[in-house]
Design a protein around this motif. Structure first.
Motif, PDB file in Angstrom:
ATOM      1  N   LEU A 108      -1.797  39.822  15.592  1.00 50.19           N
ATOM      2  CA  LEU A 108      -1.914  40.893  16.591  1.00 50.19           C
ATOM      3  C   LEU A 108      -0.800  40.829  17.631  1.00 50.19           C
ATOM      4  N   VAL A 109      -0.453  39.606  18.060  1.00 49.10           N
ATOM      5  CA  VAL A 109       0.575  39.489  19.103  1.00 49.10           C
ATOM      6  C   VAL A 109       1.921  39.997  18.567  1.00 49.10           C
ATOM      7  N   PHE A 110       2.198  39.730  17.274  1.00 55.33           N
ATOM      8  CA  PHE A 110       3.445  40.237  16.685  1.00 55.33           C
ATOM      9  C   PHE A 110       3.408  41.756  16.563  1.00 55.33           C
ATOM     10  N   PRO A 167      11.396  50.069  33.901  1.00 58.61           N
ATOM     11  CA  PRO A 167      11.262  48.918  34.808  1.00 58.61           C
ATOM     12  C   PRO A 167      10.355  47.805  34.252  1.00 58.61           C
ATOM     13  N   ARG A 168      10.243  47.696  32.901  1.00 57.30           N
ATOM     14  CA  ARG A 168       9.247  46.781  32.339  1.00 57.30           C
ATOM     15  C   ARG A 168       9.856  45.502  31.767  1.00 57.30           C
ATOM     16  N   GLU A 169      11.116  45.195  32.137  1.00 57.76           N
ATOM     17  CA  GLU A 169      11.764  44.013  31.564  1.00 57.76           C
ATOM     18  C   GLU A 169      10.981  42.732  31.863  1.00 57.76           C
ATOM     19  N   LEU A 170      10.453  42.646  33.109  1.00 60.24           N
ATOM     20  CA  LEU A 170       9.735  41.426  33.487  1.00 60.24           C
ATOM     21  C   LEU A 170       8.489  41.257  32.606  1.00 60.24           C
ATOM     22  N   ASN A 171       7.814  42.367  32.312  1.00 59.57           N
ATOM     23  CA  ASN A 171       6.624  42.274  31.465  1.00 59.57           C
ATOM     24  C   ASN A 171       6.995  41.859  30.047  1.00 59.57           C
ATOM     25  N   TRP A 172       8.142  42.283  29.583  1.00 57.26           N
ATOM     26  CA  TRP A 172       8.630  41.854  28.264  1.00 57.26           C
ATOM     27  C   TRP A 172       8.875  40.342  28.271  1.00 57.26           C
ATOM     28  N   HIS A 188       1.675  43.803  18.415  1.00 53.48           N
ATOM     29  CA  HIS A 188       1.771  44.346  19.770  1.00 53.48           C
ATOM     30  C   HIS A 188       3.220  44.310  20.259  1.00 53.48           C
ATOM     31  N   MET A 189       3.903  43.196  19.958  1.00 54.60           N
ATOM     32  CA  MET A 189       5.307  43.085  20.377  1.00 54.60           C
ATOM     33  C   MET A 189       6.136  44.147  19.648  1.00 54.60           C
ATOM     34  N   GLY A 190       5.862  44.330  18.346  1.00 54.27           N
ATOM     35  CA  GLY A 190       6.576  45.355  17.575  1.00 54.27           C
ATOM     36  C   GLY A 190       6.355  46.731  18.175  1.00 54.27           C
ATOM     37  N   ARG A 191       5.116  47.009  18.573  1.00 56.37           N
ATOM     38  CA  ARG A 191       4.804  48.326  19.161  1.00 56.37           C
ATOM     39  C   ARG A 191       5.592  48.543  20.448  1.00 56.37           C
ATOM     40  N   THR A 192       5.592  47.525  21.335  1.00 64.80           N
ATOM     41  CA  THR A 192       6.292  47.694  22.612  1.00 64.80           C
ATOM     42  C   THR A 192       7.798  47.837  22.382  1.00 64.80           C
ATOM     43  N   ILE A 246       7.529  38.088  30.273  1.00 65.29           N
ATOM     44  CA  ILE A 246       6.205  37.419  30.297  1.00 65.29           C
ATOM     45  C   ILE A 246       5.607  37.440  28.888  1.00 65.29           C
ATOM     46  N   GLY A 247       5.779  38.562  28.197  1.00 59.36           N
ATOM     47  CA  GLY A 247       5.281  38.684  26.820  1.00 59.36           C
ATOM     48  C   GLY A 247       5.910  37.651  25.899  1.00 59.36           C
ATOM     49  N   VAL A 248       7.219  37.426  26.045  1.00 59.55           N
ATOM     50  CA  VAL A 248       7.902  36.441  25.194  1.00 59.55           C
ATOM     51  C   VAL A 248       7.299  35.050  25.430  1.00 59.55           C
ATOM     52  N   VAL A 249       7.044  34.718  26.717  1.00 59.05           N
ATOM     53  CA  VAL A 249       6.439  33.409  27.025  1.00 59.05           C
ATOM     54  C   VAL A 249       5.032  33.350  26.407  1.00 59.05           C
ATOM     55  N   LEU A 304      -2.345  28.430  30.944  1.00 60.46           N
ATOM     56  CA  LEU A 304      -1.116  29.210  31.169  1.00 60.46           C
ATOM     57  C   LEU A 304      -1.254  30.608  30.580  1.00 60.46           C
ATOM     58  N   ILE A 305      -1.824  30.695  29.367  1.00 57.22           N
ATOM     59  CA  ILE A 305      -1.981  32.016  28.730  1.00 57.22           C
ATOM     60  C   ILE A 305      -2.855  32.908  29.616  1.00 57.22           C
ATOM     61  N   GLY A 306      -3.980  32.344  30.129  1.00 58.44           N
ATOM     62  CA  GLY A 306      -4.894  33.128  30.981  1.00 58.44           C
ATOM     63  C   GLY A 306      -4.170  33.661  32.208  1.00 58.44           C
ATOM     64  N   GLY A 359       2.246  51.323  34.518  1.00 60.63           N
ATOM     65  CA  GLY A 359       1.744  52.269  33.514  1.00 60.63           C
ATOM     66  C   GLY A 359       2.298  51.920  32.139  1.00 60.63           C
ATOM     67  N   THR A 360       1.806  52.643  31.122  1.00 62.00           N
ATOM     68  CA  THR A 360       2.270  52.363  29.762  1.00 62.00           C
ATOM     69  C   THR A 360       3.304  53.418  29.331  1.00 62.00           C
ATOM     70  N   THR A 361       3.978  53.108  28.229  1.00 61.84           N
ATOM     71  CA  THR A 361       5.075  53.960  27.773  1.00 61.84           C
ATOM     72  C   THR A 361       4.593  54.949  26.713  1.00 61.84           C
ATOM     73  N   ALA A 362       5.041  56.200  26.837  1.00 63.24           N
ATOM     74  CA  ALA A 362       4.667  57.226  25.852  1.00 63.24           C
ATOM     75  C   ALA A 362       5.426  56.974  24.548  1.00 63.24           C
ATOM     76  N   GLY A 383      10.159  51.269  23.017  1.00 60.17           N
ATOM     77  CA  GLY A 383      11.157  51.060  24.068  1.00 60.17           C
ATOM     78  C   GLY A 383      10.528  50.606  25.382  1.00 60.17           C
ATOM     79  N   ALA A 384       9.357  49.926  25.302  1.00 63.81           N
ATOM     80  CA  ALA A 384       8.653  49.541  26.539  1.00 63.81           C
ATOM     81  C   ALA A 384       9.280  48.315  27.201  1.00 63.81           C
ATOM     82  N   TYR A 385      10.330  47.752  26.566  1.00 64.09           N
ATOM     83  CA  TYR A 385      11.018  46.584  27.160  1.00 64.09           C
ATOM     84  C   TYR A 385      12.064  47.018  28.188  1.00 64.09           C
TER      85      TYR A 385
END
Ligand code: HEM
Length: 283
Positions: free
Chosen positions: A150-152, A167-172, A154-158, A174-177, A248-250, A264-267, A162-164
């Protein structure tokens, strides 16, 4: 309340007083049914209203002291972009898999013994003797694979959406970690059954880590808890697997969700493409 805060949902708003209901002296509306209160139906309604008002009062009490409701309302009733679909549920599905791993892990920890002479026996005991042990162990084992898949996804979807991008670079990041930590959960958990396969697979895995540049040898020594595989290796993997990494994950999921709520999320990209086509037609 700020103008941007969505209104309180209907089920949390206090019910308006019902017109025409004048309580008889000594009748507080919760007394036993009888001619005066109008029988069973009326009593059922009174009890239901009382329960709803009790719930609202409890929520109000909590909100007055915590100030949480604007935040929760903003988070739970926020607007989502047009085109939001099943692809956007993959992050929540990953989170559900994590919660399921945490719950089943707590039950496994009640019986598992992280001692090299007892680990294998205690794991077999969970499968063969403990009530529903086989089910819980199976859920935890397969849940690990599900979470990684699922995590892969989800990462593929984002990535595809183009959700990376700003202004969502920081969330990307965090996602990598989170991705690395999820894989580390799988790696540290694999040793715990302490059978031949899990032991030798972990020896191979730690040796692969040791071959990494610069920090590789130090990382391998840290994981082994010394120069050689020993009794501390299992307790170290256990502590990492059930305390440090899930903690850490929590915490990182909390930061990840905060940023999702804030930005917000990306269309989907195909909606943006449709929009462009339209504006070209208009020109
Ligand atoms: C434990 C692992 C993870 C959990 C529990 C998680 C959870 C979530 C949730 C619930 C959302 C909002 C709903 C959605 O868009 O699906 C989200 C959004 C997001 N996640 Fe994750 N995530 C995880 C790992 C990752 C990874 C590995 C990446 C990328 C490297 C990532 C990057 C993002 C980004 C960029 C968004 C914003 C999406 C958008 O703007 O549409 N996440 N995550």
């Amino acid at each position: 309340m700020s103008k941007l805060t969505p209104p309180l949902p209907r089920f949390l708003r206090p019910a308006p007083p019902r017109p025409g209901r004048r309580p008889a002296p000594g009748d507080n509306g919760t007394g036993p049914p009888g001619r005066r209160t109008g029988g069973k139906r009326k009593r059922g309604r009174v009890l239901r209203d009382g329960a709803a008002e009790g719930g609202t009062a409890a929520v109000g009490w909590l909100d007055e002291r915590s100030g949480l409701s604007p935040f929760l309302r903003g988070f739970l009733f926020r607007k989502v972009p047009k085109g939001t679909d099943w692809f956007h549920t993959l992050g929540s599905a990953t989170m559900f898999a994590f919660v399921s791993q945490a719950v089943t892990g707590v039950f496994l920890a009640m019986y598992y013994e992280p001692d090299p002479s007892r680990a294998y026996e205690s794991a077999s005991y969970i499968t063969n003797e403990v009530f529903l042990g086989e089910l819980v162990r199976g859920m935890h084992k397969w849940g690990a694979t599900v979470m990684i898949v699922l995590v892969f996804l989800h990462m593929g979807r984002t990535f595809v959406f183009g959700a990376y991008k700003y202004p969502r670079e920081l969330n990307w990041v965090i996602g990598v970690v989170l991705l690395i930590l999820t894989l580390a959960m799988g790696f540290t958990g694999y040793l715990l059954p302490f059978d031949q396969r899990s032991f030798w697979a972990t020896v191979v895995g730690v040796n692969i880590n040791a071959s990494g540049p610069l920090i590789g040898p130090y990382l391998a020594e840290f994981l082994r808890g010394g120069a050689e595989f020993g009794t501390t290796t299992l307790t170290r993997f256990y502590a990492l697997h059930m305390l440090l990494i899930p903690g850490l994950i929590g915490a990182l999921i909390g930061a990840h969700l905060y940023l999702v709520a804030k930005l917000g999320t990306t269309a989907p990209p195909w909606l943006k493409a449709e929009k462009k086509e339209l504006s070209r037609e208009e020109l």
